[in-house]
Every structure is written in C-alpha cells, then in structure tokens.
Design a protein around this motif. Structure first.
Motif, mmCIF file in Angstrom:
data_model
loop_
_atom_site.group_PDB
_atom_site.id
_atom_site.type_symbol
_atom_site.label_atom_id
_atom_site.label_comp_id
_atom_site.label_asym_id
_atom_site.label_seq_id
_atom_site.Cartn_x
_atom_site.Cartn_y
_atom_site.Cartn_z
ATOM 1 N N ILE A 1 0.811 -1.241 -0.028
ATOM 2 C CA ILE A 1 0.139 -0.105 0.056
ATOM 3 C C ILE A 1 1.027 1.459 0.159
ATOM 4 O O ILE A 1 1.619 1.529 0.819
ATOM 5 C CB ILE A 1 -0.872 0.122 1.262
ATOM 6 C CG1 ILE A 1 -1.682 -1.359 1.172
ATOM 7 C CG2 ILE A 1 -1.785 1.206 1.262
ATOM 8 C CD1 ILE A 1 -2.639 -1.504 2.576
ATOM 9 N N GLN A 2 0.654 2.125 -0.991
ATOM 10 C CA GLN A 2 1.421 3.343 -0.849
ATOM 11 C C GLN A 2 0.575 4.472 -0.269
ATOM 12 O O GLN A 2 -0.527 4.903 -0.454
ATOM 13 C CB GLN A 2 1.585 3.602 -2.381
ATOM 14 C CG GLN A 2 2.424 3.103 -3.296
ATOM 15 C CD GLN A 2 3.951 3.062 -2.634
ATOM 16 O OE1 GLN A 2 4.347 4.028 -2.267
ATOM 17 N NE2 GLN A 2 4.345 1.810 -2.640
ATOM 18 N N MET A 3 0.987 4.870 0.861
ATOM 19 C CA MET A 3 0.557 5.787 1.614
ATOM 20 C C MET A 3 1.010 7.287 1.350
ATOM 21 O O MET A 3 2.497 7.249 1.081
ATOM 22 C CB MET A 3 0.757 5.704 3.046
ATOM 23 C CG MET A 3 0.215 4.480 3.722
ATOM 24 S SD MET A 3 -1.507 4.552 3.647
ATOM 25 C CE MET A 3 -2.061 2.995 4.524
ATOM 26 N N TRP A 4 0.308 8.356 1.431
ATOM 27 C CA TRP A 4 0.991 9.744 1.146
ATOM 28 C C TRP A 4 1.151 10.334 2.381
ATOM 29 O O TRP A 4 0.066 10.483 3.147
ATOM 30 C CB TRP A 4 0.272 10.438 0.292
ATOM 31 C CG TRP A 4 1.118 11.872 0.024
ATOM 32 C CD1 TRP A 4 0.648 12.952 0.318
ATOM 33 C CD2 TRP A 4 2.373 12.416 -0.721
ATOM 34 N NE1 TRP A 4 1.399 14.043 -0.087
ATOM 35 C CE2 TRP A 4 2.455 13.387 -0.757
ATOM 36 C CE3 TRP A 4 3.266 11.220 -1.297
ATOM 37 C CZ2 TRP A 4 3.600 14.186 -1.584
ATOM 38 C CZ3 TRP A 4 4.320 11.884 -1.964
ATOM 39 C CH2 TRP A 4 4.406 13.306 -2.075
ATOM 40 N N VAL A 5 2.384 10.712 3.261
ATOM 41 C CA VAL A 5 2.322 11.222 4.363
ATOM 42 C C VAL A 5 2.709 12.767 4.227
ATOM 43 O O VAL A 5 3.759 12.947 3.159
ATOM 44 C CB VAL A 5 3.427 10.770 5.245
ATOM 45 C CG1 VAL A 5 3.468 11.253 6.657
ATOM 46 C CG2 VAL A 5 3.089 9.024 5.438
ATOM 47 N N SER A 6 2.058 13.713 4.893
ATOM 48 C CA SER A 6 2.470 15.085 4.613
ATOM 49 C C SER A 6 2.179 15.842 5.715
ATOM 50 O O SER A 6 1.271 15.596 6.859
ATOM 51 C CB SER A 6 1.716 15.665 3.303
ATOM 52 O OG SER A 6 0.382 15.606 3.570
ATOM 53 N N PRO A 7 2.631 17.112 5.624
ATOM 54 C CA PRO A 7 2.769 18.009 6.931
ATOM 55 C C PRO A 7 1.178 18.358 7.010
ATOM 56 O O PRO A 7 0.607 18.705 5.777
ATOM 57 C CB PRO A 7 3.562 19.206 6.958
ATOM 58 C CG PRO A 7 4.461 18.895 5.715
ATOM 59 C CD PRO A 7 3.727 17.583 5.003
ATOM 60 N N LEU A 8 0.437 18.712 8.262
ATOM 61 C CA LEU A 8 -0.896 19.304 8.287
ATOM 62 C C LEU A 8 -0.733 20.704 7.777
ATOM 63 O O LEU A 8 0.071 21.425 8.023
ATOM 64 C CB LEU A 8 -1.197 19.298 9.590
ATOM 65 C CG LEU A 8 -1.602 17.811 10.242
ATOM 66 C CD1 LEU A 8 -2.011 18.245 11.910
ATOM 67 C CD2 LEU A 8 -3.111 17.268 9.643
ATOM 68 N N LYS A 9 -1.642 21.204 7.193
ATOM 69 C CA LYS A 9 -1.797 22.474 6.434
ATOM 70 C C LYS A 9 -2.189 23.579 7.810
ATOM 71 O O LYS A 9 -3.128 23.032 8.598
ATOM 72 C CB LYS A 9 -2.851 22.804 5.491
ATOM 73 C CG LYS A 9 -2.312 21.907 4.258
ATOM 74 C CD LYS A 9 -3.301 22.080 3.061
ATOM 75 C CE LYS A 9 -2.547 21.715 1.773
ATOM 76 N NZ LYS A 9 -3.506 21.804 0.849
ATOM 77 N N ARG A 10 -1.646 24.597 7.894
ATOM 78 C CA ARG A 10 -1.922 25.441 9.215
ATOM 79 C C ARG A 10 -2.548 26.322 8.753
ATOM 80 O O ARG A 10 -2.799 27.034 7.757
ATOM 81 C CB ARG A 10 -0.636 25.835 9.723
ATOM 82 C CG ARG A 10 0.239 24.587 10.012
ATOM 83 C CD ARG A 10 -0.035 24.339 11.551
ATOM 84 N NE ARG A 10 1.020 23.231 11.929
ATOM 85 C CZ ARG A 10 0.764 22.308 12.857
ATOM 86 N NH1 ARG A 10 -0.455 22.327 13.428
ATOM 87 N NH2 ARG A 10 1.583 21.263 13.361
#
Length: 156
Positions: free
Chosen positions: A147-156
C-alpha cells in the motif's frame, strides 16, 4: 508523545475486552470496515495486527474469504499502523494498493502491517510504502498487499 490513536488503544488494553472495544470504536469512526467485523489484536509504533473470522458475510461463491475482504483488512491495518506511528503535525492518506493472492483464504485470517521505512516528520509530503501480509490459522501466507501511503505536513 504517542499519537492519540495509540494512546486510546493502550488505555483500552487495561480492560478484558480492550481489543474488542478498540475495534468497535474504529468501526464507529470508519463504518465501512464494520462490514468485515475486524479485531485489532496489536497496535504499536510501526506495527498493527488484526484478524477477521471466516464467516458467511466475508465468504465468496467458492467458500473462501473474499478477496475484497482481505483488501479491507489490509487497508485497515495499514492505516491504523500509520496513524499510530505519525509524528505530531503530520497526516496520511492511501494512494494505491497492489495485491497478490497467494493461496485460498480459509479460516481466520491474520494480517500484519509494517512500514517499509521509518515514518518521520517532514517539511514536504513523501511516499510511504506499507507491507501487509495475511496468513491463515496454519501460518500459510494467503495474501500480500503493498500500500502506498502519502504522508504530509498538516496545513496550518
């Protein structure tokens, strides 16, 4: 500090039916997963284990556990593992899944989800491959998912 999901899991482990309670809470939050009646049996940073029983509602026309029920179990355990392992200020979403059916799935199915690399905080999004293997009661691998997950910073 651990993720809120992991904190909830750890708190519920104090109860005799803690895994059942946690699994029900997850299915309340994401109702579709209730269709396979999963039981999460282990959740820790970098690992999630879960199972589904071989019952009529997950059975296909040839009497084995349906392929999509196995996909649902894989997506659930992978997502919980990532969520429980995320550094503060990060989020995730699945982007794709490749599956391989290795053998007929009969009996209770046991899934183990692990990341292919450490889950870290970052200033930009990144791909996180997660491997999920499902085995039957005898320990025979019946299903593999990448499974390819995309991990990214939360938008503030």
């Amino acid at each position: 500090m651990s993720a809120p999901l992991l904190n909830l899991y750890q708190r519920l482990q104090r109860w005799p039916a803690g895994n059942w309670l946690f699994s029900r809470a997850v299915c309340f939050k994401a109702p579709y997963f209730a269709s396979i009646a999963p039981r999460i049996t282990l959740l820790e940073n970098g690992r999630c284990e879960g199972r589904i029983a071989h019952r009529r509602k997950v059975t296909n026309h040839i009497g084995t556990v349906h392929a999509i029920a196995l996909c649902n179990l894989a997506e659930l355990t992978a997502g919980l593992m990532v969520d429980a392992s995320l550094p503060k200020g990060m989020r995730w979403i699945p982007k794709g899944m490749e599956v391989t059916y290795l053998a007929k799935a009969t009996g209770t199915q046991h899934a183990v989800a692990t990341p292919a690399q450490p889950i870290v905080a970052a200033d930009a999004g990144y791909a996180l491959p997660v491997h999920v293997q499902v085995r039957d009661d005898a320990g025979t691998p019946v299903f593999d998912a990448h499974i390819q997950m995309w991990v990214s910073p939360l938008k503030r």
